[in-house]
Design an enzyme around this catalytic site. Structure first.
Site, PDB file in Angstrom:
ATOM      1  CE1 TYR A  31       1.180  -0.255   4.375  1.00  0.00           C
ATOM      2  CE2 TYR A  31       0.115   1.877   4.368  1.00  0.00           C
ATOM      3  CZ  TYR A  31       0.951   0.967   4.972  1.00  0.00           C
ATOM      4  OH  TYR A  31       1.563   1.282   6.157  1.00  0.00           O
ATOM      5  CE  LYS A 145       3.213   3.332   3.180  1.00  0.00           C
ATOM      6  NZ  LYS A 145       3.407   3.376   4.622  1.00  0.00           N
ATOM      7  CD  GLU A 177      10.416   2.016  10.061  1.00  0.00           C
ATOM      8  OE1 GLU A 177      10.208   2.983   9.310  1.00  0.00           O
ATOM      9  OE2 GLU A 177      10.207   0.836   9.710  1.00  0.00           O
ATOM     10  CG  LEU A 201       8.384   2.484   4.533  1.00  0.00           C
ATOM     11  CD1 LEU A 201       8.037   1.167   3.848  1.00  0.00           C
ATOM     12  CD2 LEU A 201       7.130   3.278   4.805  1.00  0.00           C
TER      13      LEU A 201
HETATM   14  N1  PDD Z   1       2.999   5.033   7.360  1.00  0.00           N
HETATM   15  N2  PDD Z   1       7.789   3.884   8.677  1.00  0.00           N
HETATM   16  C1  PDD Z   1       6.646   3.191   8.796  1.00  0.00           C
HETATM   17  C2  PDD Z   1       6.675   1.866   9.477  1.00  0.00           C
HETATM   18  C3  PDD Z   1       5.450   3.723   8.281  1.00  0.00           C
HETATM   19  O1  PDD Z   1       4.316   3.023   8.379  1.00  0.00           O
HETATM   20  C4  PDD Z   1       5.460   5.020   7.674  1.00  0.00           C
HETATM   21  C5  PDD Z   1       4.220   5.666   7.107  1.00  0.00           C
HETATM   22  C6  PDD Z   1       6.685   5.704   7.575  1.00  0.00           C
HETATM   23  C7  PDD Z   1       6.801   7.047   6.927  1.00  0.00           C
HETATM   24  O2  PDD Z   1       6.708   6.956   5.522  1.00  0.00           O
HETATM   25  P1  PDD Z   1       6.123   8.162   4.663  1.00  0.00           P
HETATM   26  O3  PDD Z   1       6.937   9.359   5.017  1.00  0.00           O
HETATM   27  O4  PDD Z   1       6.336   7.750   3.254  1.00  0.00           O
HETATM   28  O5  PDD Z   1       4.686   8.316   5.052  1.00  0.00           O
HETATM   29  C8  PDD Z   1       7.827   5.102   8.084  1.00  0.00           C
HETATM   30  C9  PDD Z   1       1.787   5.502   6.732  1.00  0.00           C
HETATM   31  C10 PDD Z   1       1.541   6.957   6.801  1.00  0.00           C
HETATM   32  C11 PDD Z   1       0.642   4.652   7.247  1.00  0.00           C
HETATM   33  O6  PDD Z   1       0.837   3.462   7.381  1.00  0.00           O
HETATM   34  O7  PDD Z   1      -0.466   5.178   7.482  1.00  0.00           O
END
Ligand code: PDD
Length: 281
Positions: A31, A145, A177, A201
């Site tokens: 996703y 992801k 993270e 991620l």
């Molecule tokens: N999640 N690390 C993890 C485990 C994440 O789930 C996310 C974002 C990020 C940050 O990635 P980005 O900057 O591309 O949003 C890092 C999204 C927002 C979610 O699962 O809703």
């Protein structure tokens, strides 16, 4: 609310998938969450490139070209009233009789929805948020992801149960993270973040923050951060598509630095606000 499912736009309440969808049975899907400001997706190319990498890692055929994704996401955005949205894009391997092995020639399931973007409150920006630490017990492909988010869900709940906003993860004594965000550390004026690897991620917001900081002449360094360095930080930030950038001002109940959002946070937050919307004219 209108969503998109396998080639059709339809009301969310009417969207149905077969119970044998491998997304449901195995979490066999990927996703993206894409923030939209003034009806314009922020860093769409980065999100679509990461979607491609996630699909490649799972050996799922990308059902759309980048140009087609851009068109479909544009159509979805146009069907919603608010100008700032959060677009969710989800692709699973498809529907098949339950068997771990990949079935041949399966059509991927494609689902998208959009919600009004709810960015952090003024209070969260001004005061910062609380975080707790947790043991990163996820698998070794955190760079994908994937919709299989059970570990992240359980880890996030640790924060909620402690009245905090995020769980900061440690693996073998080093920062990885957050449960749903990347984490930045500031020490002595230097911005540090764990390097991209299979353990985190690769956040699209992470890249944006590094670009904004570097462009402003701030020093950024991708390097491993030990637990003691994490706990001795002057500032901690979390970044994600929906939370933008937020200061973490307490970690496990103890103040981070002075316990208020620091000067580097204020700078980077202002830069983010100045650059997140499409330029007018
Ligand atoms: N999640 N690390 C993890 C485990 C994440 O789930 C996310 C974002 C990020 C940050 O990635 P980005 O900057 O591309 O949003 C890092 C999204 C927002 C979610 O699962 O809703």
């Amino acid at each position: 609310m209108i969503c998109y499912l396998n080639g059709e736009f339809l009301p969310l309440a009417e969207a149905k998938i077969p119970v044998l969808d491998r997304g449901l049975i195995f979490g066999d899907g990927v996703y993206e969450v894409i923030p939209v400001y003034d009806r314009t997706p922020l860093r769409l190319d980065g999100h679509l490139a990461r979607l491609q990498r996630s699909l490649d890692a799972l050996r799922i055929r990308n059902p759309n070209t980048a140009a087609r994704w851009t068109e479909l996401i544009g159509e979805l955005i146009a069907k919603h009233e608010t100008a700032d949205q959060s677009v969710y894009v989800h692709v699973t391997r498809g529907v098949a009789k339950r068997d771990h092995a990949f079935p041949k020639d399966l059509a991927p399931t494609v689902f998208m929805m959009s919600n009004p973007l709810s960015t952090p409150s003024v209070e969260q920006v001004e005061r910062g948020v609380a975080a707790v630490t947790g043991t990163d017990n996820r698998w070794f492909r955190c760079d994908i992801k994937s919709t299989a988010l059970l570990a992240n869900v359980l880890l996030r709940q640790l924060a909620i149960d402690a009245g905090a906003a995020e769980t900061v993860l440690l693996r073998d004594g080093f920062l990885t993270e957050g449960s749903a965000a990347n984490i930045f550390v500031v020490k002595d004026g230097i911005i540090r973040m764990p390097p991209k690897s299979h353990l985190i991620l690769p956040g699209i917001t992470y890249d944006f923050i590094v670009e904004l900081a570097s462009g402003a002449g701030l020093q950024c360094e991708a390097s491993d951060v030990s637990e003691s360095e994490l706990r001795a930080a002057d500032e901690l930030w979390l970044t994600s598509a929906t939370r933008e950038v937020l200061a973490i001002t307490t970690l496990d109940g103890r103040p981070v630095g002075k316990g208020v959002p620091g000067p580097m946070f204020r700078r980077i937050h202002a830069l983010y606000q100045a650059h997140k919307r499409p330029k007018k004219g």
